[in-house]
Design an enzyme around this catalytic site. Structure first.
Site, mmCIF file in Angstrom:
data_model
loop_
_atom_site.group_PDB
_atom_site.id
_atom_site.type_symbol
_atom_site.label_atom_id
_atom_site.label_comp_id
_atom_site.label_asym_id
_atom_site.label_seq_id
_atom_site.Cartn_x
_atom_site.Cartn_y
_atom_site.Cartn_z
ATOM 1 N N HIS A 190 15.647 55.159 26.588
ATOM 2 C CA HIS A 190 17.117 55.321 26.656
ATOM 3 C C HIS A 190 17.642 54.287 27.650
ATOM 4 O O HIS A 190 17.481 54.446 28.860
ATOM 5 C CB HIS A 190 17.491 56.740 27.120
ATOM 6 C CG HIS A 190 18.969 56.987 27.186
ATOM 7 N ND1 HIS A 190 19.550 58.135 26.710
ATOM 8 C CD2 HIS A 190 19.988 56.259 27.676
ATOM 9 C CE1 HIS A 190 20.853 58.099 26.899
ATOM 10 N NE2 HIS A 190 21.151 56.947 27.507
ATOM 11 N N HIS A 209 20.982 51.365 28.509
ATOM 12 C CA HIS A 209 22.259 50.695 28.237
ATOM 13 C C HIS A 209 22.163 49.248 28.686
ATOM 14 O O HIS A 209 21.952 48.982 29.869
ATOM 15 C CB HIS A 209 23.408 51.384 28.985
ATOM 16 C CG HIS A 209 23.602 52.803 28.581
ATOM 17 N ND1 HIS A 209 24.432 53.184 27.547
ATOM 18 C CD2 HIS A 209 23.036 53.949 29.040
ATOM 19 C CE1 HIS A 209 24.379 54.499 27.403
ATOM 20 N NE2 HIS A 209 23.534 54.995 28.289
ATOM 21 N N LYS A 241 22.164 57.819 17.297
ATOM 22 C CA LYS A 241 22.611 58.478 18.521
ATOM 23 C C LYS A 241 23.819 59.365 18.252
ATOM 24 O O LYS A 241 24.822 58.913 17.693
ATOM 25 C CB LYS A 241 22.983 57.401 19.551
ATOM 26 C CG LYS A 241 23.617 57.940 20.819
ATOM 27 C CD LYS A 241 22.604 58.605 21.721
ATOM 28 C CE LYS A 241 23.299 59.250 22.920
ATOM 29 N NZ LYS A 241 22.685 58.910 24.183
ATOM 30 N N HIS A 289 23.072 63.132 23.028
ATOM 31 C CA HIS A 289 23.699 63.376 24.338
ATOM 32 C C HIS A 289 24.100 64.839 24.343
ATOM 33 O O HIS A 289 25.070 65.222 23.685
ATOM 34 C CB HIS A 289 24.917 62.463 24.552
ATOM 35 C CG HIS A 289 25.534 62.643 25.901
ATOM 36 N ND1 HIS A 289 25.444 61.697 26.900
ATOM 37 C CD2 HIS A 289 26.198 63.691 26.446
ATOM 38 C CE1 HIS A 289 26.040 62.151 27.993
ATOM 39 N NE2 HIS A 289 26.515 63.365 27.740
ATOM 40 N N HIS A 329 18.137 62.555 28.438
ATOM 41 C CA HIS A 329 18.453 62.772 29.856
ATOM 42 C C HIS A 329 18.650 64.260 30.191
ATOM 43 O O HIS A 329 19.725 64.686 30.580
ATOM 44 C CB HIS A 329 19.640 61.934 30.333
ATOM 45 C CG HIS A 329 20.797 61.817 29.376
ATOM 46 N ND1 HIS A 329 21.389 62.885 28.759
ATOM 47 C CD2 HIS A 329 21.473 60.732 28.945
ATOM 48 C CE1 HIS A 329 22.383 62.457 28.005
ATOM 49 N NE2 HIS A 329 22.447 61.152 28.098
ATOM 50 N N ASP A 381 18.077 55.818 31.145
ATOM 51 C CA ASP A 381 19.541 55.873 31.100
ATOM 52 C C ASP A 381 20.147 54.923 32.127
ATOM 53 O O ASP A 381 21.218 55.203 32.674
ATOM 54 C CB ASP A 381 20.050 57.307 31.301
ATOM 55 C CG ASP A 381 21.502 57.466 30.870
ATOM 56 O OD1 ASP A 381 22.037 56.549 30.218
ATOM 57 O OD2 ASP A 381 22.097 58.512 31.199
HETATM 58 C C1 NCD Z 1 26.293 56.100 30.221
HETATM 59 C C2 NCD Z 1 27.066 54.795 30.112
HETATM 60 O O1 NCD Z 1 27.618 54.351 31.128
HETATM 61 O O2 NCD Z 1 27.117 54.212 29.037
HETATM 62 N N1 NCD Z 1 26.638 56.742 31.451
HETATM 63 C C3 NCD Z 1 25.889 57.638 32.115
HETATM 64 O O3 NCD Z 1 26.358 58.181 33.118
HETATM 65 N N2 NCD Z 1 24.679 57.936 31.732
HETATM 66 C C4 NCD Z 1 26.565 56.945 29.040
HETATM 67 C C5 NCD Z 1 25.635 58.112 28.910
HETATM 68 O O4 NCD Z 1 24.448 57.950 28.608
HETATM 69 O O5 NCD Z 1 26.099 59.245 29.102
HETATM 70 ZN ZN ZN Z 2 22.927 56.913 28.458
#
Ligand code: NCD
Ligand code: ZN
Length: 347
Positions: free
Chosen positions: A14, A16, A100, A137, A175, A248
């Site tokens: 996971h 970003h 997702k 999520h 998460h 995450d």
């Molecule tokens: C994530 C993001 O910033 O894209 N933020 C987070 O707090 N984890 C989105 C997510 O996974 O909820």
């Molecule tokens: Zn995330």
């Protein structure tokens, strides 16, 4: 005495990466140590179709350091308009690894997410049939549900009914932040796994709120009370193959974090493995770290483990604290675990 620990190269289930200048700055932080990562599709606009995923994958590949063998595992952002045939084709071609589910409004860039899961039943059934995993999520967004309860309520109201309605669907509860989430994953017979972040093994809600508000500890799902953190540590270090790493890591520039309405996300890509080695050592479970970082994830996704290794070295002197990384859009603060780190990936 220097101690070392050699692991099958880890994957991040996971992650970003964002796009543009932030992508170029943060990607090397993951590509250095991880073999693969599940790439979150919550861009603006989101990665919805197979064509969107192909284009985003090309931008990631173009941003990779020249000698890197890192492989992005692409995901599609499920909407109420998603075409089941497009999902199945994108998965069959090898372009897309998972889909997702963001409940609409649950987190960063989730406005186009799903309002009513019954409206995506056809897509979920096609995914179950074709063996496409669903990454979830797991938080409800109802304004009347307290933010600290949103994961537990989601499991009862949405996730469990969804899994009963589409029993063949493989699901990752991402998460996990509560004992309720841990218990739910452990109650499943098959087809359900949970990812755990590095930061939720380290912080509870006091770290976020006591003595001043710490915007860099604000993420979603929000950190919960200490008993939940302890449940996460037990699950992650248990050796149970249903739990594996999804960092995450979610970079936002300092300007977007340190403000009156700051974005959610902890940026852990640079130090997640150092933090995990520290946590697993504290729990007397260093021998289980490899399962969590490198074996359980591929097993769930039906992928081979990485064929090479990394070595972690425990240094007597503390590592210099990670601070910020520069991006073309401004600095991004690295997650501060609040204790000195001694384990580092050898280079
Ligand atoms: C994530 C993001 O910033 O894209 N933020 C987070 O707090 N984890 C989105 C997510 O996974 O909820
Ligand atoms: Zn995330």
């Amino acid at each position: 005495m220097t101690r070392t620990l050699t692991l099958t190269r880890p994957d991040d289930w996971h992650l970003h990466l964002r796009d543009g200048a932030v992508l170029r700055a943060v990607l090397p932080e993951t590509a250095r140590d991880f073999g693969r990562a599940i790439i979150m599709p919550n861009l603006l606009p989101p990665v919805v179709t197979g064509a969107d995923a192909a284009a985003y994958r090309a931008r990631i590949m173009a941003a990779l350091p020249a000698d890197s063998t890192f492989e992005p595992l692409m995901t599609l952002y499920l909407t109420e308009e998603t075409d089941p045939d497009d999902v199945v084709a994108a998965h069959a071609s090898g372009l897309v690894t998972a889909v997702k589910l963001y409940p609409a409004g649950a987190t960063t860039n989730s406005a186009s997410g799903v309002r009513d899961v019954n409206r995506v039943r056809g897509v979920l059934e096609a995914m179950a049939e074709a063996g496409v995993p669903l990454c979830v999520h797991g938080e409800v967004t109802d304004p009347d549900v307290d933010i600290f309860d949103r994961e537990a309520v989601f499991i009862d109201r949405v996730l469990d009914p969804l899994r009963r309605a589409v029993p063949g669907l493989r699901v990752v509860l991402e998460h996990v932040t509560t004992a309720d989430g841990v218990d739910y994953v452990m109650s499943a017979q098959a087809g359900l796994a949970g990812t755990i972040t590095a930061h939720h093994l380290v912080i509870n809600r006091n770290h976020l709120l006591v003595g001043g508000i710490r915007p860099h500890y604000y993420c979603l799902p929000v950190a919960k009370r200490e008993s939940h953190r302890q449940a996460l540590r037990r699950a992650a270090t248990s050796g149970d193959a249903r739990f594996f790493l999804g960092t995450d890591s979610a970079p936002h520039t300092d300007g977007n974090k340190e403000t009156a309405c700051g974005c959610a996300g902890c940026f852990t890509a640079p130090n997640a493995l150092s933090i995990l080695a520290h946590v697993f050592e504290e729990e007397g479970a260093l021998d289980r770290l490899e399962g969590f970082t490198s074996r359980h994830g591929p097993a769930f996704y039906g992928l081979p483990e990485n064929s090479d290794t990394i070595t972690l070295t425990r240094h007597e002197t503390a590592l210099p604290a990670a601070d910020k990384i520069a991006t073309g859009d401004g600095p991004v603060t690295v997650f501060d675990p609040g204790f000195a780190l001694h384990w580092a990936v050898a280079r």
